[in-house]
Scaffold this active site. Sequence first.
Site, PDB file in Angstrom:
ATOM      1  N   PRO A 148       0.838  -1.201   0.000  1.00 37.23           N
ATOM      2  CA  PRO A 148       0.000   0.000   0.000  1.00 37.23           C
ATOM      3  C   PRO A 148       0.872   1.251   0.000  1.00 37.23           C
ATOM      4  O   PRO A 148       1.775   1.373   0.814  1.00 37.23           O
ATOM      5  CB  PRO A 148      -0.797  -0.123   1.302  1.00 37.23           C
ATOM      6  N   LEU A 149       0.606   2.151  -0.920  1.00 37.66           N
ATOM      7  CA  LEU A 149       1.428   3.364  -1.080  1.00 37.66           C
ATOM      8  C   LEU A 149       0.531   4.592  -1.173  1.00 37.66           C
ATOM      9  O   LEU A 149      -0.141   4.811  -2.187  1.00 37.66           O
ATOM     10  CB  LEU A 149       2.291   3.244  -2.336  1.00 37.66           C
ATOM     11  N   THR A 150       0.541   5.374  -0.140  1.00 42.18           N
ATOM     12  CA  THR A 150      -0.242   6.611  -0.140  1.00 42.18           C
ATOM     13  C   THR A 150       0.327   7.562  -1.177  1.00 42.18           C
ATOM     14  O   THR A 150       1.524   7.828  -1.196  1.00 42.18           O
ATOM     15  CB  THR A 150      -0.207   7.240   1.268  1.00 42.18           C
ATOM     16  N   ALA A 162      -3.652   3.364   1.806  1.00 38.89           N
ATOM     17  CA  ALA A 162      -4.531   3.452   2.960  1.00 38.89           C
ATOM     18  C   ALA A 162      -5.748   4.300   2.584  1.00 38.89           C
ATOM     19  O   ALA A 162      -5.601   5.428   2.130  1.00 38.89           O
ATOM     20  CB  ALA A 162      -3.797   4.100   4.127  1.00 38.89           C
ATOM     21  N   HIS A 166      -5.457  -1.547   8.510  1.00 38.37           N
ATOM     22  CA  HIS A 166      -4.167  -0.878   8.735  1.00 38.37           C
ATOM     23  C   HIS A 166      -3.950  -0.697  10.238  1.00 38.37           C
ATOM     24  O   HIS A 166      -4.338   0.305  10.829  1.00 38.37           O
ATOM     25  CB  HIS A 166      -4.148   0.471   8.011  1.00 38.37           C
ATOM     26  N   GLY A 167      -3.307  -1.688  10.820  1.00 29.54           N
ATOM     27  CA  GLY A 167      -2.991  -1.621  12.254  1.00 29.54           C
ATOM     28  C   GLY A 167      -1.540  -1.266  12.485  1.00 29.54           C
ATOM     29  O   GLY A 167      -1.023  -1.446  13.591  1.00 29.54           O
ATOM     30  N   HIS A 221       2.034   1.374  11.897  1.00 34.84           N
ATOM     31  CA  HIS A 221       2.555   2.727  11.690  1.00 34.84           C
ATOM     32  C   HIS A 221       1.930   3.799  12.577  1.00 34.84           C
ATOM     33  O   HIS A 221       2.012   4.990  12.268  1.00 34.84           O
ATOM     34  CB  HIS A 221       2.409   3.139  10.214  1.00 34.84           C
ATOM     35  N   TYR A 249      -1.334   4.517  13.454  1.00 29.55           N
ATOM     36  CA  TYR A 249      -2.649   5.116  13.208  1.00 29.55           C
ATOM     37  C   TYR A 249      -3.660   4.565  14.217  1.00 29.55           C
ATOM     38  O   TYR A 249      -3.269   3.897  15.181  1.00 29.55           O
ATOM     39  CB  TYR A 249      -3.051   4.893  11.746  1.00 29.55           C
ATOM     40  N   ARG A 251      -2.367  -5.512   8.856  1.00 30.85           N
ATOM     41  CA  ARG A 251      -0.962  -5.119   8.922  1.00 30.85           C
ATOM     42  C   ARG A 251      -0.754  -4.514  10.295  1.00 30.85           C
ATOM     43  O   ARG A 251      -1.476  -3.587  10.679  1.00 30.85           O
ATOM     44  CB  ARG A 251      -0.653  -4.101   7.822  1.00 30.85           C
TER      45      ARG A 251
HETATM   46  C1  LIG Z   1       5.268   7.141  -0.253  1.00 27.26           C
HETATM   47  C2  LIG Z   1       4.913   6.006   0.641  1.00 27.26           C
HETATM   48  C3  LIG Z   1       3.588   5.794   0.981  1.00 27.26           C
HETATM   49  C4  LIG Z   1       3.229   4.727   1.817  1.00 27.26           C
HETATM   50  N1  LIG Z   1       1.922   4.506   2.125  1.00 27.26           N
HETATM   51  C5  LIG Z   1       1.574   3.471   2.892  1.00 27.26           C
HETATM   52  C6  LIG Z   1       0.216   3.196   3.157  1.00 27.26           C
HETATM   53  O1  LIG Z   1      -0.700   3.868   2.679  1.00 27.26           O
HETATM   54  N2  LIG Z   1      -0.066   2.126   3.946  1.00 27.26           N
HETATM   55  C7  LIG Z   1       0.910   1.324   4.476  1.00 27.26           C
HETATM   56  O2  LIG Z   1       0.601   0.372   5.198  1.00 27.26           O
HETATM   57  N3  LIG Z   1       2.202   1.555   4.217  1.00 27.26           N
HETATM   58  C8  LIG Z   1       2.557   2.586   3.436  1.00 27.26           C
HETATM   59  N4  LIG Z   1       3.863   2.788   3.132  1.00 27.26           N
HETATM   60  C9  LIG Z   1       4.844   1.783   3.532  1.00 27.26           C
HETATM   61  C10 LIG Z   1       5.041   0.811   2.355  1.00 27.26           C
HETATM   62  O3  LIG Z   1       3.850   0.029   2.177  1.00 27.26           O
HETATM   63  C11 LIG Z   1       6.205  -0.159   2.572  1.00 27.26           C
HETATM   64  O4  LIG Z   1       6.027  -0.903   3.739  1.00 27.26           O
HETATM   65  C12 LIG Z   1       7.516   0.572   2.672  1.00 27.26           C
HETATM   66  O5  LIG Z   1       7.688   1.411   1.565  1.00 27.26           O
HETATM   67  C13 LIG Z   1       8.696  -0.414   2.731  1.00 27.26           C
HETATM   68  O6  LIG Z   1       8.680  -1.187   1.576  1.00 27.26           O
HETATM   69  P1  LIG Z   1       9.882  -2.151   1.230  1.00 27.26           P
HETATM   70  O7  LIG Z   1       9.964  -3.116   2.366  1.00 27.26           O
HETATM   71  O8  LIG Z   1       9.456  -2.820  -0.059  1.00 27.26           O
HETATM   72  O9  LIG Z   1      11.083  -1.298   1.084  1.00 27.26           O
HETATM   73  C14 LIG Z   1       4.229   3.863   2.324  1.00 27.26           C
HETATM   74  C15 LIG Z   1       5.562   4.075   1.961  1.00 27.26           C
HETATM   75  C16 LIG Z   1       5.895   5.125   1.140  1.00 27.26           C
HETATM   76  C17 LIG Z   1       7.345   5.327   0.759  1.00 27.26           C
END
Ligand SMILES: Cc1cc2nc3c(=O)[nH]c(=O)nc-3n(C[C@H](O)[C@H](O)[C@H](O)COP(=O)(O)O)c2cc1C
Length: 318
Positions: free
Chosen positions: A26-28, A61, A170-171, A173, A175, A223
Amino acid sequence: MHEQRPPLSIRLRNGLVARNRVWLAPLTNQQSHDDGVLSTAEQRWLERRAEGGFGVVETCAAHVSQDGQGFDGQLGVWGDHQLPRLRELAAAIAQAGALGLVQLYHGGVRSPSRLTGRRPWSASSFTEAGRPDFEVPRAAEVSDIEAAIDAFEQAARRTAAAGFHGVELHGAHGYLLGQFLSGTMNQRTDEWGGSFANRARLIRTIARRVRAATPAEFLVGARISLKTSATPAASTSTNRCSSPPGWPRTASTSSTSRCGTARRTPPSAPTSTPSRCSAPPCRSTSRSSSPATSGPAPRPRPSSSAAPTSSLSARLRS
Ligand SMILES: Cc1cc2nc3c(=O)[nH]c(=O)nc-3n(C[C@H](O)[C@H](O)[C@H](O)COP(=O)(O)O)c2cc1C
């Protein structure tokens, strides 16, 4: 006789098969519209990941209620007006052969009043040093907790109705769900705080409610990471509860695990990681001293054109 499946595929607990083990995290990206509706740029970016061969494509998220919005331009799953674009996305991901998941989110103290129009709330009231924009949250009323549970359930129903294969709670980081799990942010003395079992009651109740509200073939996962960095507000400082061994009280720390489950009852302990659930630690959360840093900090909204992923990520990381 053994079923023939492609060699790289993986069967999830509820029988769903991902064609490979490459899972889009998941990538915001902050590209949704102000009313939480998925934008074309965000939709196409996710669809292209499915077309490119990912086994599982997970959205960013997505907030389950308006008071849980954490970022500008955040995807929402709190209203039926968001359904048409979610349907299009789910259909395109499935058409391309991937499994599609939505990550369900409530920011709790990370939902600023400038976005929600109301004071943030969390498990308890607490402060955090070194955050100029920090808004001291009010401690949740039981009605807030019940509303959040309902919101997660309704969002999961909506996700299933849109045609996705599942949700992830999403449990991680720091939040809302993580704030309740925390031994410092959660200073409650009722059934929602205190012992680890009580602090885990919110995410377990939500998991149970989501499981019961969605079809058996719908994937329900979570998570989870441990992240604690709060100082209780003065009014609650006498109610501190003890953390289990290894859970720092005030040092910020985290590690992340994720696990999908198709069981009708939630796992006995949300932090347990069954062997089939591989979960590398989240790099961005393994650094210390910065709460809720794995998602991006609220930033000015990007332009509506799709920024190249690498530069967008780099910008959000910085
Ligand atoms: C720009 C950005 C946005 C992210 N958004 C979320 C998110 O919305 N939800 C989430 O659980 N993790 C989020 N993450 C964490 C990523 O899902 C991921 O765990 C982290 O980038 C590490 O990935 P890697 O282990 O492949 O390096 C975000 C990370 C980045 C860099």
